[in-house]
Design a protein around this motif. Structure first.
Motif: not given
Length: 404
Positions: A304-310
């Motif tokens: 879904a586009g969420h940053d792995p760092s986030a």
């Protein structure tokens, strides 16, 4: 078994701060033993019947933090993780879905590897499936039989009595009533006829029709869950090692019996110097469970586009030992926080202030992985100097500030 690629881990500036963590057995925060040539860490792996959800991820991110603190302090780490690729939940899920249990396991292991790589989790040196380890598990069971720390029942089953070690119960510190409750809820068989005690744990399950089986000196069958980890851990890390880890639901019966089997087989008093447990993750206040269908999957978040760092920051917003909630609002807040950090650290900061910030960050994480305090320290940063703070954030937290 193949693990996954090793991520790039930045060297951390500043002065090393010895890691202290809460030990479930001693019920206090104490220094981790780093006196040997390598720090041995064993973390219980997945039973591969469903893909990685946030509850799984939180556990492995916890021990990734442990690994990173040890590396930052200059220690070599021997990390071992198992995969319970032969177990009842796997067979039951495969039967429900009408697929071969081996194919189901392989597909979920592949997805787990992919999720761990995406999240920049440092892989174990030894990544061992139960099927790979049957021979060594058989050897340990035979040692327990020879030592009088195991007994045979009908159908080829072998059990370990809870009185095989005088110290049984030290790891979880639970009373008998609670042990019985958790044993029944978490894979035990207290109603099994013929057992000397309802809490005695299965070491070897004699062959039943339709189940996989392996040859052994005590007949066809397959290993129990707890002895699997006992054998895999001690055969690679020695009879005693620094850290055994997993989710808090593993403290009993799994870690209690894993330790008891190892201690009885090797005639030692304590398998691990630290028993470390991460809390459970809920979704909007309700514990994540397959039966409720409220699992949040790592690969779905990244798709879904969420940053792995986030995602890492969303998990680290709460302390690893706390049972805590995951919300999509919290993930949005983590992405906003990450964006603020990246913007702030693009500015040129005072070298002295940045060094103080790095030292504060090291101290917070060395104190039982206090990630909420660590995140608050970084929130105060207004700039970086020669990439020192960005390197510390990457090396200690696995969060990417630059190169994203």
């Amino acid at each position: 078994m193949q693990s996954w690629p090793v991520p790039s881990v930045s060297a951390v500036p500043g002065t090393a701060v010895p890691l202290s963590m809460y030990d479930t057995a001693d019920q206090r925060i104490k220094p981790v033993d780093t006196s040997g040539e390598e720090v041995g860490m064993y973390v219980c792996g997945i039973t591969p019947y469903d893909s990685t959800h946030l509850g799984h991820a939180a556990t492995y991110l916890t021990f990734d933090l442990v690994y990173r603190q040890l590396l930052a302090n200059g220690h070599k780490v021997h990390y071992v993780q198992n995969i319970t690729d032969v177990d009842d939940p796997l067979f039951e899920r495969a039967a429900r879905d009408g697929v071969d249990w081996r194919e189901l396991g392989t597909s979920q292991i592949d997805l787990f590897r992919s999720d761990m790589e995406t999240l920049s989790v440092i892989p174990p040196r030894d990544y061992i499936g139960a099927m790979e380890a049957v021979d060594e598990i058989v050897v340990m069971i035979q040692r327990l039989l020879d030592a009088g720390a195991a007994y045979k029942l009908d159908h080829g089953d072998i059990y370990a009595p809870i009185d095989a070690t005088a110290q049984f119960g030290y790891e979880s510190n639970l009373d008998r009533a609670t042990m019985l409750k958790f044993f029944a809820e978490r894979g035990g068989d207290p109603q099994r006829e013929g057992k000397r005690d309802p809490l005695d744990a299965l070491l070897w399950r004699g062959h039943r029709e339709g189940e996989p089986a392996w040859e052994s000196p005590f007949g066809l069958g397959r290993p129990g869950w707890h002895v699997e980890c006992s054998a895999i851990a001690t055969n690679r890390l020695g009879a005693t090692f620094a850290i055994q880890g997993g989710g808090s639901d593993l403290a009993f019966p799994h870690h209690e019996f894993s330790a008891a089997h190892a201690e009885a087989a090797h005639n030692t008093q304590r398998m691990a110097g630290h028993y470390v447990h991460s809390g459970m993750i809920a979704l909007d206040g309700v514990k994540m469970s397959k039966s409720l269908g409220n699992l949040v999957f790592v690969h779905k978040l990244t798709e879904a586009g969420h940053d792995p760092s986030a995602i890492r920051l969303a998990v680290f917003d709460g302390h690893y030992r706390a049972d805590r909630d995951f919300t999509y609002e919290g993930l949005d807040a983590a992405e906003a926080r990450l964006a603020r950090w990246r913007e702030a650290l693009a500015n040129e900061g005072d070298v002295g202030e940045v060094r103080v910030g790095v030292d504060k960050l090291r101290n917070a994480l060395a104190n039982d992985l206090d990630t909420p305090a660590a995140l608050a320290i970084i929130d105060e940063a207004t700039g970086d100097a020669d990439g020192m703070l960005a390197a510390a954030i990457d090396g200690l937290l696995g969060v990417q500030i630059s190169g994203h």
